[in-house]
Write a protein that holds these residues in place. Structure first.
Motif, PDB file in Angstrom:
ATOM      1  N   TYR A  53       0.816  -1.219   0.000  1.00  0.00           N
ATOM      2  CA  TYR A  53       0.000   0.000   0.000  1.00  0.00           C
ATOM      3  C   TYR A  53       0.850   1.269   0.000  1.00  0.00           C
ATOM      4  O   TYR A  53       0.391   2.346  -0.417  1.00  0.00           O
ATOM      5  N   THR A  78     -16.243  -8.260  -1.483  1.00  0.00           N
ATOM      6  CA  THR A  78     -15.965  -8.307  -0.049  1.00  0.00           C
ATOM      7  C   THR A  78     -16.395  -9.657   0.535  1.00  0.00           C
ATOM      8  O   THR A  78     -16.676  -9.761   1.719  1.00  0.00           O
ATOM      9  N   SER A  80     -16.412 -13.175   2.141  1.00  0.00           N
ATOM     10  CA  SER A  80     -15.557 -13.904   3.079  1.00  0.00           C
ATOM     11  C   SER A  80     -15.140 -15.239   2.481  1.00  0.00           C
ATOM     12  O   SER A  80     -15.925 -15.894   1.789  1.00  0.00           O
ATOM     13  N   LEU A 148       1.120  -5.379   3.743  1.00  0.00           N
ATOM     14  CA  LEU A 148      -0.281  -5.048   3.556  1.00  0.00           C
ATOM     15  C   LEU A 148      -0.440  -4.562   2.120  1.00  0.00           C
ATOM     16  O   LEU A 148       0.104  -3.527   1.743  1.00  0.00           O
ATOM     17  N   ALA A 152      -6.233  -4.610   0.338  1.00  0.00           N
ATOM     18  CA  ALA A 152      -6.566  -4.788   1.748  1.00  0.00           C
ATOM     19  C   ALA A 152      -6.481  -3.456   2.494  1.00  0.00           C
ATOM     20  O   ALA A 152      -7.309  -3.154   3.360  1.00  0.00           O
ATOM     21  N   TYR A 153      -5.485  -2.658   2.150  1.00  0.00           N
ATOM     22  CA  TYR A 153      -5.323  -1.347   2.784  1.00  0.00           C
ATOM     23  C   TYR A 153      -6.518  -0.444   2.501  1.00  0.00           C
ATOM     24  O   TYR A 153      -7.055   0.203   3.410  1.00  0.00           O
ATOM     25  N   MET A 155      -9.584  -1.239   1.715  1.00  0.00           N
ATOM     26  CA  MET A 155     -10.768  -1.698   2.439  1.00  0.00           C
ATOM     27  C   MET A 155     -10.659  -1.358   3.921  1.00  0.00           C
ATOM     28  O   MET A 155     -11.641  -0.956   4.556  1.00  0.00           O
ATOM     29  N   GLN A 156      -9.463  -1.508   4.460  1.00  0.00           N
ATOM     30  CA  GLN A 156      -9.232  -1.213   5.869  1.00  0.00           C
ATOM     31  C   GLN A 156      -9.460   0.266   6.166  1.00  0.00           C
ATOM     32  O   GLN A 156     -10.154   0.626   7.131  1.00  0.00           O
ATOM     33  N   VAL A 157      -8.900   1.133   5.313  1.00  0.00           N
ATOM     34  CA  VAL A 157      -9.028   2.571   5.535  1.00  0.00           C
ATOM     35  C   VAL A 157     -10.457   3.041   5.282  1.00  0.00           C
ATOM     36  O   VAL A 157     -10.959   3.935   5.969  1.00  0.00           O
ATOM     37  N   LYS A 159     -13.164   1.395   5.914  1.00  0.00           N
ATOM     38  CA  LYS A 159     -13.937   1.063   7.119  1.00  0.00           C
ATOM     39  C   LYS A 159     -13.603   2.002   8.273  1.00  0.00           C
ATOM     40  O   LYS A 159     -14.498   2.491   8.969  1.00  0.00           O
ATOM     41  N   SER A 160     -12.317   2.277   8.474  1.00  0.00           N
ATOM     42  CA  SER A 160     -11.911   3.144   9.587  1.00  0.00           C
ATOM     43  C   SER A 160     -12.340   4.594   9.366  1.00  0.00           C
ATOM     44  O   SER A 160     -12.471   5.359  10.320  1.00  0.00           O
TER      45      SER A 160
END
Length: 286
Positions: A53, A78, A80, A148, A152-153, A155-157, A159-160
């Motif tokens: 990332y 997204t 699972s 990372l 993935a980064y 999606m992570q950011v 959400k945060s």
């Protein structure tokens, strides 16, 4: 079974599909989408599923500004790994590896596989189809497990940052894509691919290095001569599916659409398809 599914979920993030291109475009990974009734710009970004990332933060001009201007992020999916149909990756009950290899070939494959599954929870790799291990071997030569990656980064950011995270494909589409991948080649053909890969892993390392190099140069038009063509994961078909959703999504809220860079280019690439629908799509230079 769970191990097979987890491997293939990772592989989905590693594979970038090639598209038969007749339409050359400017070399950029970040594109602004305006016009056709949009009140605010949305953005299209081509990811690479094995690159860290930090590349987008260090090397993509205008990325931070674009990200902070949107309200939602759309990614390929997204889903699972636990939700994916496990039977797609499993060998038929009436077929074994010894039936699709000669004794000499199986002895070689078995010797390498025993080394590859050391320090893993896999006890019987031959429950999975050869294509799983063929792709896993390629992934092993391409990805570093301790980084990372871009997808993935993002999606992570998202959400945060309390952005809405949208999957362009659902479980049914993902299962269908994998089913098509495995049905496009026989078990014997899959076995041949795995055998060739295990004999010469350096070949995939060289190909991966070329793809990553061109990606970091943002050289979209060079991708086609390096990317492998996995017929089962059909880029044209997936792009057409996404184009049924993207215009609706970007008219609702300004959106960052982050998908594999291979999906941007070519006649059926997202850039060309958005332009055909009347949107103005131009590279972000700063």
């Amino acid at each position: 079974m769970r191990k097979c599914v987890l491997i293939f979920f990772v592989l989905n993030l590693l594979i970038v599909n090639s598209i038969n291109s007749q339409t050359r475009i400017e070399n950029s990974l970040l594109w602004e989408i305006t016009g056709n009734g949009l009140k605010k710009p949305s953005y299209l970004f081509g990811t690479n599923h094995v690159v860290s990332y930090t590349f987008i933060l260090d090397s993509i001009r205008g990325f931070r500004k674009a990200f902070h201007s949107v309200r939602q992020v759309a990614v390929e999916h997204t889903v699972s790994p636990d939700a994916i149909d496990k039977t797609l990756f499993m060998m038929p009950l009436d077929t074994t590896y010894q039936m699709i290899y000669t004794p000499k070939e199986f002895a070689f494959v078995d010797s390498v596989m025993k080394i590859n599954i050391q320090n893993t929870r896999v006890t019987n790799p031959y429950k999975c189809k050869p294509m799983v291990w063929y792709l896993a071997s390629i992934a092993k030569t391409s990805a570093k497990p301790d980084i990372l990656v871009i997808d993935a980064y993002l999606m992570q950011v998202a959400k945060s940052s309390n952005y809405k995270l949208i999957g362009l494909e659902g479980k049914d589409e993902i299962d269908r894509a994998y089913r098509k991948m495995f049905s496009s080649s026989s078990l014997k053909d899959q076995a041949s691919l795995l055998l060739e890969q295990l004999k010469d892993p350096q070949k995939s390392i060289m190909n991966s290095s070329k793809i990553i190099s061109e990606y970091k140069k943002q050289n979209l038009n060079a991708f086609e001569q390096y990317l492998s063509n996995f017929e089962g994961v059909n880029a044209k078909e997936r792009n057409q599916l996404w184009m049924e959703k993207i215009p609706v999504i970007i008219k609702q809220e300004p959106t960052l659409i982050a998908v594999g860079a291979g999906h941007l280019v070519g006649e059926y690439g997202l850039i060309n398809q958005l332009r055909k629908q009347g949107f103005t799509v131009k590279p972000v230079k700063q």
